[in-house]
Each structure stands twice: as C-alpha cells, then as structure tokens.
Design a protein around this motif. Structure first.
Motif, mmCIF file in Angstrom:
data_model
loop_
_atom_site.group_PDB
_atom_site.id
_atom_site.type_symbol
_atom_site.label_atom_id
_atom_site.label_comp_id
_atom_site.label_asym_id
_atom_site.label_seq_id
_atom_site.Cartn_x
_atom_site.Cartn_y
_atom_site.Cartn_z
ATOM 1 N N GLN A 69 0.650 -1.263 0.078
ATOM 2 C CA GLN A 69 0.016 0.040 -0.129
ATOM 3 C C GLN A 69 0.900 1.168 -0.009
ATOM 4 O OE1 GLN A 69 -2.344 -0.877 3.551
ATOM 5 N NE2 GLN A 69 -4.138 -1.704 2.128
ATOM 6 N N GLY A 70 2.165 1.083 -0.006
ATOM 7 C CA GLY A 70 3.113 2.371 0.093
ATOM 8 C C GLY A 70 2.829 3.539 -0.951
ATOM 9 N N LEU A 71 2.626 3.069 -2.128
ATOM 10 C CA LEU A 71 2.392 3.786 -3.235
ATOM 11 C C LEU A 71 1.096 4.624 -3.346
ATOM 12 C CD1 LEU A 71 4.355 4.713 -5.445
ATOM 13 C CD2 LEU A 71 3.156 3.351 -6.930
ATOM 14 N N SER A 72 -0.172 3.759 -2.990
ATOM 15 C CA SER A 72 -1.294 4.382 -2.647
ATOM 16 C C SER A 72 -1.459 5.356 -1.549
ATOM 17 C CB SER A 72 -2.353 3.207 -2.635
ATOM 18 O OG SER A 72 -2.128 2.159 -3.322
ATOM 19 N N VAL A 73 -0.978 4.911 -0.309
ATOM 20 C CA VAL A 73 -1.165 5.706 0.841
ATOM 21 C C VAL A 73 -0.353 7.010 0.528
ATOM 22 C CG1 VAL A 73 -0.397 5.906 3.199
ATOM 23 C CG2 VAL A 73 -1.717 3.831 2.229
ATOM 24 N N ARG A 74 0.751 6.796 -0.167
ATOM 25 C CA ARG A 74 1.586 8.075 -0.243
ATOM 26 C C ARG A 74 0.745 9.183 -0.945
ATOM 27 N NH1 ARG A 74 6.367 10.449 -0.715
ATOM 28 N NH2 ARG A 74 7.951 8.737 -0.339
ATOM 29 N N ARG A 75 0.207 8.577 -2.130
ATOM 30 C CA ARG A 75 -0.700 9.494 -2.955
ATOM 31 C C ARG A 75 -1.911 10.136 -2.047
ATOM 32 N NH1 ARG A 75 -1.714 5.576 -7.213
ATOM 33 N NH2 ARG A 75 0.306 5.632 -8.239
ATOM 34 N N LEU A 76 -2.325 9.322 -1.208
ATOM 35 C CA LEU A 76 -3.434 9.725 -0.440
ATOM 36 C C LEU A 76 -2.978 10.710 0.483
ATOM 37 C CD1 LEU A 76 -5.176 6.391 0.527
ATOM 38 C CD2 LEU A 76 -6.110 8.161 -0.955
ATOM 39 N N LEU A 77 -2.085 10.688 1.112
ATOM 40 C CA LEU A 77 -1.370 11.823 2.001
ATOM 41 C C LEU A 77 -1.057 12.829 1.132
ATOM 42 C CD1 LEU A 77 1.112 9.230 4.149
ATOM 43 C CD2 LEU A 77 -0.988 10.901 5.173
ATOM 44 N N GLU A 78 -0.531 12.897 -0.034
ATOM 45 C CA GLU A 78 0.114 13.860 -0.759
ATOM 46 C C GLU A 78 -1.175 14.615 -1.247
ATOM 47 O OE1 GLU A 78 4.434 12.572 -2.045
ATOM 48 O OE2 GLU A 78 2.744 12.364 -3.624
ATOM 49 N N ARG A 79 -2.165 13.839 -1.798
ATOM 50 C CA ARG A 79 -3.660 14.820 -2.172
ATOM 51 C C ARG A 79 -4.326 15.311 -1.197
ATOM 52 N NH1 ARG A 79 -6.577 10.575 -5.168
ATOM 53 N NH2 ARG A 79 -4.858 9.592 -5.966
ATOM 54 N N ALA A 80 -4.176 14.893 0.198
ATOM 55 C CA ALA A 80 -4.876 15.704 1.263
ATOM 56 C C ALA A 80 -4.093 16.766 1.702
ATOM 57 C CB ALA A 80 -4.995 14.538 2.497
ATOM 58 N N GLY A 81 -2.795 17.103 1.147
ATOM 59 C CA GLY A 81 -2.202 18.343 1.447
ATOM 60 C C GLY A 81 -0.994 18.059 2.524
ATOM 61 N N TYR A 82 -0.860 16.769 2.968
ATOM 62 C CA TYR A 82 0.296 16.584 3.834
ATOM 63 C C TYR A 82 1.555 16.862 3.173
ATOM 64 C CZ TYR A 82 -3.103 14.037 6.832
ATOM 65 O OH TYR A 82 -3.865 13.738 7.806
ATOM 66 N N ALA A 83 2.645 17.147 4.129
ATOM 67 C CA ALA A 83 3.926 17.341 3.700
ATOM 68 C C ALA A 83 5.067 16.460 4.355
ATOM 69 C CB ALA A 83 4.441 19.078 4.233
ATOM 70 N N ASP A 84 6.223 16.473 3.882
ATOM 71 C CA ASP A 84 7.371 15.322 4.347
ATOM 72 C C ASP A 84 6.704 14.218 4.613
ATOM 73 O OD1 ASP A 84 9.049 17.599 5.157
ATOM 74 O OD2 ASP A 84 8.020 18.028 7.090
ATOM 75 N N VAL A 85 6.061 13.760 3.455
ATOM 76 C CA VAL A 85 5.327 12.203 3.308
ATOM 77 C C VAL A 85 6.423 11.479 3.474
ATOM 78 C CG1 VAL A 85 4.059 10.543 1.960
ATOM 79 C CG2 VAL A 85 3.293 12.968 2.417
#
Ligand code: GLN
Length: 300
Positions: free
Chosen positions: A266-282
């Motif tokens: 799930q690494g790639l999908s969760v990275r995308r979810l975090l970035e799309r939700a506006g998180y930094a330093d993912v």
C-alpha cells in the motif's frame, strides 16, 4: 482414555524440562510449525507455573505441582486446537507494557512496536502534549506512548479511540494496570472524525488495512480468532486509511504529524492519499522484514 489424552504432555510427574519437550512435540503433531513449537511450549509452561519469561532456563529440573500440570494440560489443548498462544496465555508484552489480550481486540504485533518507535524517535515527540491512537484495540499504541512520556517526565496525554466497546474496556483496564490510566483517555469513536479540531500534535494508528477478500485467505489462526473489525479494510484495504488521512487533517494542529501502519503493498497508494490530502514531509518506511509498513505525513 483416548490416544489424544495419552499423548497429552502433562500426565506423569515429569520435570519442567520434560514437559516443555513433550509439549513441543505434542504441538508439532497438532500442526504448530516445528520452529515455533519449543518457544510456545516454554511460554505455556512458564505461564502455568507462574514463572517469568525465560526463567525456565534455570528451572528445567523442577517438578511442578499437580494443579499446575492440570492448567498446563488445558492450555496445551487449546493451542493444539488452533487458538492463538497469546489469547491462551491472556497477556502479552508490547514495548514497555504488559497487556491483557482477549478475542475482542487484535493481538499486538512487533510491526506495531516499530510504529511506536518511529513516533518516539521523531523530532516532534519531545514537545508533543496531545496524541491520539485511532483504533486502539488493547490500547497498545496509546499505552506505550504514555509510558514513554511518563518515563521521560513529559506531560503527554493520549486519546485512545475505538469503535468496539470490548476493545475500549480492555484498553481502559490495560492503561490502569500499566499505571497510565491518568494519561490515556479511552473514548468511543469511528476513526479520527470525533477528535476536536486542531487538537492533536500526533495521531498514530494501526488501522484495519487488509482487503476484504484477503481476510478470508488469512491463516485460520488469525482469521478465525482475531476480530474481523480489526483486520478488514474494505474492498481495497484502504477504506479506513483513506478516512483517517482525511479526518486527521481536521484533528491535527498545523505542524502535527500522522503516523500510520499500512499493508506491504500500500506504500504507493497511501503516499498519494497523503499528498492529495495536503500533507507535507510524506515518508513511506519499511519494517524489519524489509516490507513497506509505515506511512507518515505532517500538516503544513
Ligand atoms: N492499535 C491496536 C494494535 O496495534 C489495534 C489495531 C487494530 O485493531 N487494527 O495492536
């Protein structure tokens, strides 16, 4: 007597060492992997005798009381019948905590100890005052964080949230038994949605992240004994992760950080979810086995 009882490890006035050896052989005959059976047998014997973990090394020649042997017989039978060792023993260590474990909550895993260690070694940790553990289960994450803060003399408070009343009762009892009942507030809730806005420095979660179809394919040891609610992450395994990632943007204060345990695919999908939700330093990070297991991001 059936052949079942005559082969049970605890019938004669044996030494503890004999009981471990016979018990391990009995477990192997009932399908426990040969590399795991000796350790499991040792733990069951120590538990029945009331010895601390690994104390058996010096006590193998002791002969136990009949009541202890009777307890042992029952415990071996349950493990041989397919119950998780942790539920049979009834308690299990998690970092500095000793937790009561029961079928109403997931058995805490070493991977989740790794998640807590990531939080404790993060630069935000020393100044954190309010944390939340979403889907607390036995209370493992919340209690380990509270114990670490207590040991370091920091004023951290932890909200431990779970949907399941059984899990919350267990978490509450575990927090009290580990001396952090005043630091861990166990609250009913669905994910991070009920947390007060901008209230948390840290949100930590080991949510259910296994796809529904894969839950059915899990080993019976897990599938038939641990709560489905704690495992099933919906059709793609990301249902709860997605919701926590969104809700945490409201519950974290600016600069606060979300720490998640995830599935190894799930690494790639969760990275995308975090970035799309506006998180930094993912960050996506691996566990000790080398699998993607952790996902983090900070609210700008
Ligand atoms: N937080 C608990 C643990 O990590 C329970 C997790 C869960 O139920 N998915 O052990």
């Amino acid at each position: 007597m059936t052949s079942e009882t005559t082969t049970c490890p605890s019938e004669a006035p044996l030494t503890l060492g004999d009981l471990v050896d016979r018990g391990a052989a009995y477990l192997v005959r009932h399908g426990v992997p040969p590399d795991e059976a000796p350790t499991q047998a040792e733990i069951l014997v120590e538990e029945a005798i009331g010895l601390r973990r690994a104390a058996l090394l010096l006590r193998r020649a002791d002969r136990p009381a009949p009541e202890a042997v009777a307890r042992l017989r029952g415990a071996f039978r349950r493990v041989a019948a397919g119950e998780p060792l942790q539920y049979v023993v009834g308690h299990w260590p998690f970092l500095g905590a000793e937790l009561r474990v029961a079928p109403g909550a997931l058995i805490p895993r070493p991977e989740t100890e790794g998640l807590v260690e990531r939080v404790l070694s993060h630069p935000l940790w020393p100044a954190a005052r309010q944390a939340a553990d979403i889907g607390t289960g036995t209370g493992a994450i919340a209690i380990a964080l509270a114990l670490a803060a207590k040991a370091e003399g920091r004023p951290l408070q932890v909200r431990a949230v779970d949907l399941s009343p059984d899990a919350l009762a267990l978490a509450r009892a575990n927090a009290a038994a580990n001396g952090v009942g005043d630091r861990v507030a166990c609250e009913p809730g669905d994910g991070a949605a009920g947390l007060p806005p901008a209230s948390c420095d840290l949100i930590v979660s080991n949510p259910p992240y296994i796809a529904t179809a894969d839950v059915d394919a899990l080993p019976p040891l897990i599938r038939d004994h641990e709560p489905r609610l704690a495992l099933d992450g919906g059709p793609d395994g990301l249902r709860v992760l997605r919701q926590i990632i969104l809700d945490a943007t409201q519950a974290l204060r600016p600069g606060g950080r979300l720490f998640l345990e995830i599935g190894d695919d799930q690494g790639l999908s969760v990275r995308r979810l975090l970035e799309r939700a506006g998180y930094a330093d993912v960050v996506i990070a691996r566990d000790l086995a080398g699998h993607d297991r952790y996902a983090e991001g900070s609210l700008p």
